[in-house]
Design a protein around this motif. Structure first.
Motif, PDB file in Angstrom:
ATOM      1  N   ILE A 509      44.205 -15.940  20.759  1.00 51.49           N
ATOM      2  CA  ILE A 509      42.946 -16.556  21.077  1.00 51.49           C
ATOM      3  C   ILE A 509      41.898 -16.330  19.973  1.00 51.49           C
ATOM      4  CG2 ILE A 509      42.219 -14.522  22.348  1.00 51.49           C
ATOM      5  CD1 ILE A 509      40.877 -16.356  24.393  1.00 51.49           C
ATOM      6  N   TRP A 510      42.294 -15.559  18.991  1.00 49.33           N
ATOM      7  CA  TRP A 510      41.388 -15.258  17.882  1.00 49.33           C
ATOM      8  C   TRP A 510      40.875 -16.525  17.205  1.00 49.33           C
ATOM      9  CZ3 TRP A 510      38.833 -11.176  16.146  1.00 49.33           C
ATOM     10  CH2 TRP A 510      38.339 -11.205  14.853  1.00 49.33           C
ATOM     11  N   ALA A 511      41.724 -17.532  17.072  1.00 50.60           N
ATOM     12  CA  ALA A 511      41.340 -18.752  16.365  1.00 50.60           C
ATOM     13  C   ALA A 511      40.203 -19.496  17.048  1.00 50.60           C
ATOM     14  CB  ALA A 511      42.555 -19.677  16.238  1.00 50.60           C
ATOM     15  N   ALA A 512      39.949 -19.205  18.323  1.00 48.02           N
ATOM     16  CA  ALA A 512      38.907 -19.915  19.060  1.00 48.02           C
ATOM     17  C   ALA A 512      37.512 -19.401  18.751  1.00 48.02           C
ATOM     18  CB  ALA A 512      39.162 -19.792  20.564  1.00 48.02           C
ATOM     19  N   ARG A 513      37.388 -18.251  18.110  1.00 50.09           N
ATOM     20  CA  ARG A 513      36.065 -17.637  17.952  1.00 50.09           C
ATOM     21  C   ARG A 513      35.146 -18.485  17.080  1.00 50.09           C
ATOM     22  NH1 ARG A 513      36.050 -13.253  13.198  1.00 50.09           N
ATOM     23  NH2 ARG A 513      33.902 -13.281  13.851  1.00 50.09           N
ATOM     24  N   ARG A 514      35.695 -19.155  16.048  1.00 51.95           N
ATOM     25  CA  ARG A 514      34.851 -19.954  15.166  1.00 51.95           C
ATOM     26  C   ARG A 514      34.301 -21.192  15.875  1.00 51.95           C
ATOM     27  NH1 ARG A 514      34.044 -17.073  11.528  1.00 51.95           N
ATOM     28  NH2 ARG A 514      35.628 -17.323   9.931  1.00 51.95           N
ATOM     29  N   ILE A 656      47.547   6.720  21.108  1.00 52.43           N
ATOM     30  CA  ILE A 656      46.609   5.609  21.258  1.00 52.43           C
ATOM     31  C   ILE A 656      47.345   4.521  22.024  1.00 52.43           C
ATOM     32  CG2 ILE A 656      45.322   3.794  20.087  1.00 52.43           C
ATOM     33  CD1 ILE A 656      44.711   5.693  17.858  1.00 52.43           C
ATOM     34  N   ARG A 657      46.883   4.292  23.252  1.00 53.33           N
ATOM     35  CA  ARG A 657      47.485   3.279  24.122  1.00 53.33           C
ATOM     36  C   ARG A 657      46.566   2.069  24.143  1.00 53.33           C
ATOM     37  NH1 ARG A 657      51.258   5.927  27.648  1.00 53.33           N
ATOM     38  NH2 ARG A 657      51.174   4.122  29.029  1.00 53.33           N
ATOM     39  N   ARG A 658      47.132   0.913  23.902  1.00 55.63           N
ATOM     40  CA  ARG A 658      46.338  -0.314  23.846  1.00 55.63           C
ATOM     41  C   ARG A 658      46.955  -1.359  24.758  1.00 55.63           C
ATOM     42  NH1 ARG A 658      44.890  -1.930  17.766  1.00 55.63           N
ATOM     43  NH2 ARG A 658      43.270  -3.028  18.959  1.00 55.63           N
ATOM     44  N   LEU A 659      46.193  -1.791  25.749  1.00 51.64           N
ATOM     45  CA  LEU A 659      46.610  -2.906  26.589  1.00 51.64           C
ATOM     46  C   LEU A 659      45.985  -4.158  25.991  1.00 51.64           C
ATOM     47  CD1 LEU A 659      48.111  -3.806  29.116  1.00 51.64           C
ATOM     48  CD2 LEU A 659      46.009  -3.449  30.423  1.00 51.64           C
ATOM     49  N   ARG A 660      46.813  -5.091  25.540  1.00 50.59           N
ATOM     50  CA  ARG A 660      46.324  -6.222  24.761  1.00 50.59           C
ATOM     51  C   ARG A 660      46.900  -7.531  25.296  1.00 50.59           C
ATOM     52  NH1 ARG A 660      46.846  -4.884  18.486  1.00 50.59           N
ATOM     53  NH2 ARG A 660      44.942  -6.132  18.484  1.00 50.59           N
ATOM     54  N   ARG A 661      46.230  -8.611  24.968  1.00 51.03           N
ATOM     55  CA  ARG A 661      46.738  -9.930  25.326  1.00 51.03           C
ATOM     56  C   ARG A 661      47.720 -10.405  24.261  1.00 51.03           C
ATOM     57  NH1 ARG A 661      42.815 -13.938  26.555  1.00 51.03           N
ATOM     58  NH2 ARG A 661      41.371 -12.319  27.155  1.00 51.03           N
ATOM     59  N   VAL A 662      48.639 -11.238  24.657  1.00 50.40           N
ATOM     60  CA  VAL A 662      49.599 -11.822  23.733  1.00 50.40           C
ATOM     61  C   VAL A 662      48.888 -12.869  22.881  1.00 50.40           C
ATOM     62  CG1 VAL A 662      51.698 -13.220  23.565  1.00 50.40           C
ATOM     63  CG2 VAL A 662      51.541 -11.390  25.265  1.00 50.40           C
ATOM     64  N   THR A 663      49.179 -12.903  21.606  1.00 49.45           N
ATOM     65  CA  THR A 663      48.628 -13.924  20.718  1.00 49.45           C
ATOM     66  C   THR A 663      49.778 -14.762  20.165  1.00 49.45           C
ATOM     67  OG1 THR A 663      48.726 -12.483  18.777  1.00 49.45           O
ATOM     68  CG2 THR A 663      46.695 -12.456  20.067  1.00 49.45           C
ATOM     69  N   SER A 664      49.441 -15.944  19.675  1.00 49.06           N
ATOM     70  CA  SER A 664      50.478 -16.803  19.112  1.00 49.06           C
ATOM     71  C   SER A 664      49.869 -17.731  18.083  1.00 49.06           C
ATOM     72  CB  SER A 664      51.154 -17.637  20.211  1.00 49.06           C
ATOM     73  OG  SER A 664      50.237 -18.566  20.754  1.00 49.06           O
ATOM     74  N   PRO A 668      47.411 -21.697  22.124  1.00 51.48           N
ATOM     75  CA  PRO A 668      47.006 -20.538  22.928  1.00 51.48           C
ATOM     76  C   PRO A 668      48.188 -19.945  23.681  1.00 51.48           C
ATOM     77  CG  PRO A 668      45.450 -22.353  23.189  1.00 51.48           C
ATOM     78  CD  PRO A 668      46.615 -22.898  22.427  1.00 51.48           C
ATOM     79  N   ALA A 669      48.187 -18.626  23.793  1.00 47.60           N
ATOM     80  CA  ALA A 669      49.288 -17.922  24.449  1.00 47.60           C
ATOM     81  C   ALA A 669      48.809 -17.320  25.764  1.00 47.60           C
ATOM     82  CB  ALA A 669      49.832 -16.830  23.534  1.00 47.60           C
TER      83      ALA A 669
END
Length: 686
Positions: A509-514, A656-664, A668-669
């Motif tokens: 979802i990173w690509a949506a920030r712009r 360091i435990r990280r709960l993260r969303r899947v990216t693709s 969108p993933a």
């Protein structure tokens, strides 16, 4: 005393409205009656406060306590002078009752409350600098600890370390988000967002840092609703409720309002500036025009890529004066030029700030910035010439005949971008000076429209295409200075630019920030226009029923599309986990972090740890790094890394435990994943 201190620091929030009201009153009599537009007053106050706090941060004088005390004093003096409680009930009735139906007010309040809960209760605790959001949080923590934006490595006692010198001389990779400049290192991005994050964090603790954008996100929903209502015709404004549902609940807006990025604050200035610009154009006010342009220009202090907004304003000015209607040049709306002037002036100041204090970042984006400046200057010159010389304008008869061909061209462009371009090769590749490791990869610009539709839903995207076609026709045949045509062109230009060139890493979802400050709001507004145009002949009860059905259906669909991440607290506990590592490192000597730049930058800027990033070394090579065995040192490394030293003793083993969303890439993933990394703190020598 801690509670009293936290209460004192909250004063800055109470001072924002009085500061905005006084600023508007000092500009001139035309701005005084804007006090009924609370969002605009808050935006003006936040702009002035942002500039003041950024100046304090640059001077090393940022103190939440004294800023809060000053805020309390300002709010107290304003209340004493203005007596805002006198006649409050009558003012509320005067401004609220005639403009909106009670059911509409309840619907808007419910939407905003649901959105606010989703934003505030599930923040993304971003701290590591592998992505930009971690840098903003580190900057805020650094401000709280030191009172300044500069990272003073000499004060930490690591300025002369060989590994640090190697970074400054370009012989080793830079730390994520921190530039080595002039002896003191500087953060990559503007301090405009971190100063507010730090102010909230000073009262609510570190978790307050990650909830600032939730506050801004709620305010953005209200500003977007106000802007959409003003763009729509009075008889069609019920569609603003459906637009608010989509804007507030679409996945990218939810994600970015939970995150510690700067796009929400940039949107705050852009939305309110556009709203004030429409008011200025309606009143034909030069003063309001300059003020509106200055608010939009403030987005440039938040994000450097906001240089696109002056181009959008000048393009809207050009569109307003390009058609010859047989009127004299003096009849053109005087606010048109003033909006452009105000925005250009503040944007120039913002670029000066980046040039002086964050020069490497500006240099890395020089191609984009110079291109936007040149395009803006050319459009401004053309608009000024057309305004002065009727011979350069398009004849009215061509404008009347060309309105619907322009609309059909917009529809054809939409069809091409949605269903044809994603499958045509060659594909565009990334070419970036700022992130060269991505060069040569696809940037997926061919699928921009498809991806926007994936976030907003296909029906919304199609409605936006219809609305954009109508908007193009209206703008083409609109009268000079047409307020709605100006707003539509202002929304359309940055949308086309960002769809053509997203300029961001293409993983979702990173690509949506712009797209957050410009593309998503524009699409939703155009969709509302499309629905309003298609339903313009409907009877009022049917239109309201359609709005209710569409709002419920779209809201349910958008929430269902986020079912895997809607209640996700991404990276929960990250501050505490990195703080646990920092607690194992001595304050009186230098420690080393092996092959983990993001962790090193978080320890240095976020917690003031005396750590230096180093490449993996083994055995006797550690003698040159940490002067063992005379003094010894502590080393942070990934578990399992063999340091090759017989005298190394494990001090602590941390996770360091990280709960993260899947990216693709490309689309969108959905889904989440957990990342667990083990870290050891090892003592070498004594």
């Amino acid at each position: 005393m801690d509670y009293l201190g936290a209460l004192a620091k909250l004063g800055v929030w109470l001072a924002v409205y009085p500061l905005g009201a006084w600023t508007l009153a000092s500009i001139g009599h035309e701005t005084r009656d804007l006090r009924s537009h609370a969002l605009i007053v808050l935006c003006v106050g936040s702009a002035v406060a942002t500039l003041a706090m950024v100046a304090l941060a640059l001077a090393g004088l940022f103190s939440p306590l004294w800023i809060g005390i000053a805020g309390w004093l300002l709010a107290g003096v304003w209340c004493w002078r203005e007596r805002p409680w006198i006649g409050l009930a009558s003012r509320i009735r005067m401004h609220a009752t005639p403009r909106a139906k009670p059911l509409g007010i309840v619907a808007v309040a419910a939407i905003v409350m649901v959105a606010g809960a989703l934003y505030a209760f599930f923040p993304k605790e971003s701290l590591l600098g592998e992505r930009d959001e971690g840098i903003y949080a580190q900057h805020a923590l650094h401000l709280l600890r030191t009172g300044g934006s500069a990272v003073d490595l000499r004060a930490l006692g690591i300025a002369d370390d060989p590994a640090i010198l190697a970074i400054e001389r370009g012989r080793a990779p830079e730390l994520p988000g921190i530039y080595p400049t002039r002896g003191r290192w500087t953060f990559q991005f503007s301090a405009a967002t971190p100063v507010w994050m730090a102010m909230l964090g000073s009262s609510l603790g570190s978790q307050g840092i990650f909830r600032f954008n939730a506050i801004v996100g709620v305010l953005n929903c209200l500003a977007f609703f106000a802007l959409t209502r003003r763009i729509l015709k009075p008889s069609q404004r019920m569609w603003a409720i459906a637009a608010l549902v989509v804007y507030a609940l679409q996945p990218a807006q939810v994600w970015i309002s939970r995150n510690s990025l700067s796009e929400p604050f940039c949107s705050w200035f852009a939305l309110n500036g556009a709203l004030l610009a429409m008011i200025a154009l309606t009143r034909r006010s030069r003063t309001l025009g300059v003020t509106a342009g200055a608010l939009i220009g403030m987005a440039g202090f938040v994000r450097i890529d906001a240089v696109i907004f002056p181009l959008a304003i000048v393009a809207a000015w050009l569109a307003a004066v390009a058609i010859d209607r047989g009127r004299r040049a003096g009849r053109f709306n005087p606010a048109l030029q003033e909006i452009a002037f105000g925005c250009a002036a503040v944007t120039a100041l913002a670029l000066g700030y980046f040039l002086v204090f964050v020069q490497p970042y500006l240099v890395g984006l020089a191609d984009m910035v110079l291109g936007a400046i040149i395009a803006t200057a050319l459009c401004a010159c053309l608009a000024r010439c057309m305004q002065a010389n009727a011979a350069l304008r398009i004849p009215a008869r061509f404008a009347e005949r060309g309105a619907w061909p322009v609309a059909l061209a917009m529809v054809a462009l939409f069809v091409y971008a949605m269903w044809m371009r994603p499958h045509l090769q060659p594909y565009a590749l990334i070419e970036s000076k700022l992130v060269p490791q991505l060069n040569g990869l696809r940037d997926y610009r061919e699928a921009s429209l498809v991806n926007v539709a994936a976030y907003l839903s296909l029906p919304v995207a199609i409605a936006a295409g219809i609305g954009a076609a109508f908007a193009a026709a209206w703008a083409w045949r609109g009268t000079p200075g047409s307020v709605r045509a100006w707003a539509l062109v202002f929304l359309l230009v940055p949308t086309l630019v960002y769809l053509w060139k997203p300029m961001v890493s293409p993983d979702h979802i990173w690509a949506a920030r712009r797209w957050a400050p410009a593309v998503f709001p524009a699409f939703v507004v155009f969709a509302a226009l499309g629905c309003a145009a298609l339903s313009r002949r409907w009877r009022t009860p049917y239109a309201y029923a359609a709005v209710a059905v569409v709002s419920l259906a779209l809201g349910a669909n958008l929430l269902w599309s986020q079912r895997d991440t809607l209640l996700l607290r991404e990276d929960a506990g990250m501050v505490a986990q990195v703080a646990a590592i920092a607690a194992q490192l001595p304050r009186d000597q230098v420690s080393y972090v092996v092959a983990a730049g993001p962790l090193a930058s978080a320890l240095i800027s976020g917690f003031g740890a005396r750590v230096v990033p180093v490449a993996p070394v083994a055995g006797s090579q550690w003698n040159a790094v940490c002067a063992a065995p005379m003094h010894g040192c502590r080393v942070v490394s990934a578990a399992g890394l063999d340091l090759g030293r017989a005298d190394s003793v494990e001090v602590a083993k941390l996770q360091i435990r990280r709960l993260r969303r899947v990216t693709s890439m490309g689309e969108p993933a959905h889904g989440t994943r957990e990342e667990i990394s083990d870290w050891t703190v090892v003592q070498i020598g004594r």
